[in-house]
Design an enzyme around this catalytic site. Structure first.
Site, PDB file in Angstrom:
ATOM      1  N   GLY A   9       0.845  -1.189   0.000  1.00  0.00           N
ATOM      2  CA  GLY A   9       0.000   0.000   0.000  1.00  0.00           C
ATOM      3  C   GLY A   9       0.883   1.242   0.000  1.00  0.00           C
ATOM      4  O   GLY A   9       2.047   1.194  -0.389  1.00  0.00           O
ATOM      5  N   VAL A  11       2.327   3.079   2.416  1.00  0.00           N
ATOM      6  CA  VAL A  11       3.566   3.084   3.215  1.00  0.00           C
ATOM      7  C   VAL A  11       4.564   2.078   2.642  1.00  0.00           C
ATOM      8  O   VAL A  11       5.750   2.368   2.493  1.00  0.00           O
ATOM      9  CB  VAL A  11       3.276   2.760   4.702  1.00  0.00           C
ATOM     10  CG1 VAL A  11       4.581   2.731   5.493  1.00  0.00           C
ATOM     11  CG2 VAL A  11       2.325   3.786   5.308  1.00  0.00           C
ATOM     12  N   ASN A 118      -0.406  -0.303  12.501  1.00  0.00           N
ATOM     13  CA  ASN A 118      -1.013   0.197  13.741  1.00  0.00           C
ATOM     14  C   ASN A 118      -2.071  -0.755  14.295  1.00  0.00           C
ATOM     15  O   ASN A 118      -2.645  -1.526  13.527  1.00  0.00           O
ATOM     16  CB  ASN A 118      -1.681   1.559  13.465  1.00  0.00           C
ATOM     17  CG  ASN A 118      -0.687   2.694  13.576  1.00  0.00           C
ATOM     18  OD1 ASN A 118       0.148   2.714  14.471  1.00  0.00           O
ATOM     19  ND2 ASN A 118      -0.786   3.645  12.654  1.00  0.00           N
ATOM     20  N   HIS A 173       3.117   5.464  20.616  1.00  0.00           N
ATOM     21  CA  HIS A 173       2.683   6.125  19.393  1.00  0.00           C
ATOM     22  C   HIS A 173       1.211   6.426  19.590  1.00  0.00           C
ATOM     23  O   HIS A 173       0.367   5.556  19.450  1.00  0.00           O
ATOM     24  CB  HIS A 173       2.898   5.161  18.223  1.00  0.00           C
ATOM     25  CG  HIS A 173       2.663   5.794  16.890  1.00  0.00           C
ATOM     26  ND1 HIS A 173       3.128   7.045  16.565  1.00  0.00           N
ATOM     27  CD2 HIS A 173       2.033   5.337  15.769  1.00  0.00           C
ATOM     28  CE1 HIS A 173       2.794   7.323  15.319  1.00  0.00           C
ATOM     29  NE2 HIS A 173       2.132   6.320  14.826  1.00  0.00           N
TER      30      HIS A 173
HETATM   31  N1  LIG Z   1       3.796   3.267  12.722  1.00  0.00           N
HETATM   32  C1  LIG Z   1       3.466   4.392  12.126  1.00  0.00           C
HETATM   33  O1  LIG Z   1       3.933   5.448  12.493  1.00  0.00           O
HETATM   34  C2  LIG Z   1       2.551   4.347  10.940  1.00  0.00           C
HETATM   35  C3  LIG Z   1       2.509   5.421  10.023  1.00  0.00           C
HETATM   36  C4  LIG Z   1       1.674   5.320   8.920  1.00  0.00           C
HETATM   37  C5  LIG Z   1       0.867   4.181   8.724  1.00  0.00           C
HETATM   38  N2  LIG Z   1       0.910   3.194   9.647  1.00  0.00           N
HETATM   39  C6  LIG Z   1       0.112   1.975   9.488  1.00  0.00           C
HETATM   40  O2  LIG Z   1       0.669   1.198   8.421  1.00  0.00           O
HETATM   41  C7  LIG Z   1      -0.353   0.363   7.868  1.00  0.00           C
HETATM   42  C8  LIG Z   1      -0.344   0.509   6.337  1.00  0.00           C
HETATM   43  O3  LIG Z   1      -0.733   1.811   5.963  1.00  0.00           O
HETATM   44  P1  LIG Z   1      -0.935   2.153   4.409  1.00  0.00           P
HETATM   45  O4  LIG Z   1      -1.278   3.605   4.336  1.00  0.00           O
HETATM   46  O5  LIG Z   1       0.195   1.639   3.605  1.00  0.00           O
HETATM   47  O6  LIG Z   1      -2.256   1.281   4.085  1.00  0.00           O
HETATM   48  P2  LIG Z   1      -2.745   0.760   2.655  1.00  0.00           P
HETATM   49  O7  LIG Z   1      -4.179   0.391   2.804  1.00  0.00           O
HETATM   50  O8  LIG Z   1      -2.360   1.734   1.592  1.00  0.00           O
HETATM   51  O9  LIG Z   1      -1.887  -0.564   2.427  1.00  0.00           O
HETATM   52  C9  LIG Z   1      -2.009  -1.723   3.175  1.00  0.00           C
HETATM   53  C10 LIG Z   1      -1.664  -2.887   2.268  1.00  0.00           C
HETATM   54  O10 LIG Z   1      -1.619  -4.080   3.067  1.00  0.00           O
HETATM   55  C11 LIG Z   1      -2.081  -5.121   2.231  1.00  0.00           C
HETATM   56  N3  LIG Z   1      -2.460  -6.287   3.025  1.00  0.00           N
HETATM   57  C12 LIG Z   1      -3.575  -6.496   3.768  1.00  0.00           C
HETATM   58  N4  LIG Z   1      -3.529  -7.706   4.342  1.00  0.00           N
HETATM   59  C13 LIG Z   1      -2.374  -8.275   3.960  1.00  0.00           C
HETATM   60  C14 LIG Z   1      -1.756  -9.529   4.235  1.00  0.00           C
HETATM   61  N5  LIG Z   1      -2.342 -10.445   5.025  1.00  0.00           N
HETATM   62  N6  LIG Z   1      -0.563  -9.791   3.664  1.00  0.00           N
HETATM   63  C15 LIG Z   1       0.041  -8.887   2.870  1.00  0.00           C
HETATM   64  N7  LIG Z   1      -0.487  -7.674   2.585  1.00  0.00           N
HETATM   65  C16 LIG Z   1      -1.682  -7.392   3.123  1.00  0.00           C
HETATM   66  C17 LIG Z   1      -3.247  -4.508   1.467  1.00  0.00           C
HETATM   67  O11 LIG Z   1      -3.587  -5.258   0.308  1.00  0.00           O
HETATM   68  C18 LIG Z   1      -2.671  -3.120   1.147  1.00  0.00           C
HETATM   69  O12 LIG Z   1      -2.013  -3.113  -0.118  1.00  0.00           O
HETATM   70  C19 LIG Z   1      -1.655   0.797   8.551  1.00  0.00           C
HETATM   71  O13 LIG Z   1      -1.951  -0.070   9.619  1.00  0.00           O
HETATM   72  C20 LIG Z   1      -1.326   2.185   9.082  1.00  0.00           C
HETATM   73  O14 LIG Z   1      -2.145   2.540  10.182  1.00  0.00           O
HETATM   74  C21 LIG Z   1       1.732   3.253  10.743  1.00  0.00           C
END
Ligand SMILES: NC(=O)c1ccc[n+]([C@@H]2O[C@H](COP(=O)([O-])OP(=O)(O)OC[C@H]3O[C@@H](n4cnc5c(N)ncnc54)[C@H](O)[C@@H]3O)[C@@H](O)[C@H]2O)c1
Length: 307
Positions: A9, A11, A118, A173
């Protein structure tokens, strides 16, 4: 170095881009959506002649292709929607993180795991538990991001470059982020001498809520430029390209009087993961806030058992 990024996705894909563009490692990008990681990897490889890097990136839906990874970054899972807290994601993302870790471990038994999904602190604990890896090999990314956000906001407030601002946040966080006013400086001058107490509080509150502010503006999805830059910074340190202490969600074994819990603390990173927890000089108030954040995380991790 070989880095697998799970989740392609926003990130995941921007993390992959930063890692290959900086030549930090070869990257395997994986997702459950067929074609997505393959298409992104192809696009990134075709950017290589223009940007100027060796195109060491593949996309896949098969965990066999991730074997032998030195670092695994977990970004798989749902991001927040407007009005959602990171805790609302707990149930949804715990199942995904558990499944991902179980699939990664057999092929990459010596990997370092960097969790991004998260709610961060709880997902880091879960990944460590499910992997059975040494705790220093499993960590979460949050503090580098929160600190970057604080530095950027301080710079905007004072009309200066973020490169002149040093600041670090510890703790969890989310709501229990621990800002360290005594350790924040602008051009080497203490921040507390440059702004009043009310401004400090406003900057901290906006940093704490920065993720939600961006979610509210985007309407769909959450932040990814600063998060992926923060993951890349951690990979740079794991690769031995920098030795600076970074705030990382790491397993404490008595440091700061905190034991047996993951919480954001300053660490040094290297090929073995967390090589040292740097015991910054914290005053009683800062220590109390850090310990309170750690206890909050401990309680939330206990909730995982009931899922
Ligand atoms: N730690 C931090 O500071 C921080 C910062 C930003 C985002 N995040 C978290 O990171 C995560 C991803 O965010 P994003 O914006 O990239 O989301 P996104 O929806 O753009 O991407 C998530 C991806 O994960 C994939 N996915 C789902 N289940 C899966 C599995 N079982 N195996 C492999 N891939 C799978 C989805 O198909 C999707 O492509 C979220 O949980 C978000 O809250 C954390």
């Amino acid at each position: 170095m070989r880095v697998t990024v799970v989740g392609s996705g926003f990130v995941g894909q921007t993390t992959a881009m930063r890692v290959v563009e900086r030549g930090l490692a070869e990257v395997v990008l994986i997702d459950i959506v067929e074609g997505l990681p393959q298409g992104l990897a192809l696009d990134l490889r075709q950017s290589a002649p223009v940007v100027g890097f060796d195109p060491a990136i593949v996309g896949t839906n098969d965990y066999a292709d991730t074997a032998g990874s030195d670092v695994v970054v977990i970004t798989a899972g749902f991001p927040r929607q407007p009005g959602m807290s990171r805790m609302d994601l707990l149930g949804k993302n715990a199942g995904i993180v558990r499944d991902v870790v179980e699939r990664i471990v057999p092929g990459s038994p010596n990997a370092i795991i960097v969790v991004v999904t998260n709610p961060l602190d709880e997902m880091t604990f879960l990944a460590a538990d499910v992997s059975g890896f040494p705790r220093e090999s499993v960590m979460g990314m949050a503090g580098v991001l929160d600190s970057a956000r604080l530095r950027a906001l301080i710079a905007e407030e004072l009309g200066t470059s973020p490169l002149r601002v040093e600041a670090m946040t510890l703790g969890s966080h989310g709501e229990s982020m621990v800002p360290l006013p005594r350790h924040a400086t602008v051009d080497g001058k203490p921040l507390a001498d440059l702004v009043d107490e009310a401004t400090l509080e406003r900057l901290y509150a906006r940093t704490r809520d920065a993720g939600a502010e961006i979610v509210g503006l985007l309407k769909k999805g959450s932040a990814y430029y600063a998060p992926s830059a923060s993951v890349a910074k951690m990979i740079e340190a794991i690769a031995g390209r920098t030795d600076e202490p970074l705030p990382v969600c790491a397993w404490c074994t008595g440091q700061f009087g905190i034991e047996g819990v993951y919480v954001g603390v300053p660490v040094r990173l290297g090929a073995a993961g967390v090589t040292e927890i740097v015991e910054l000089d914290l005053n009683e108030e800062e220590l109390a806030a850090l310990r309170e954040a750690a206890e909050g995380i401990r309680a939330k991790c206990a909730d995982l058992a009931s899922l």
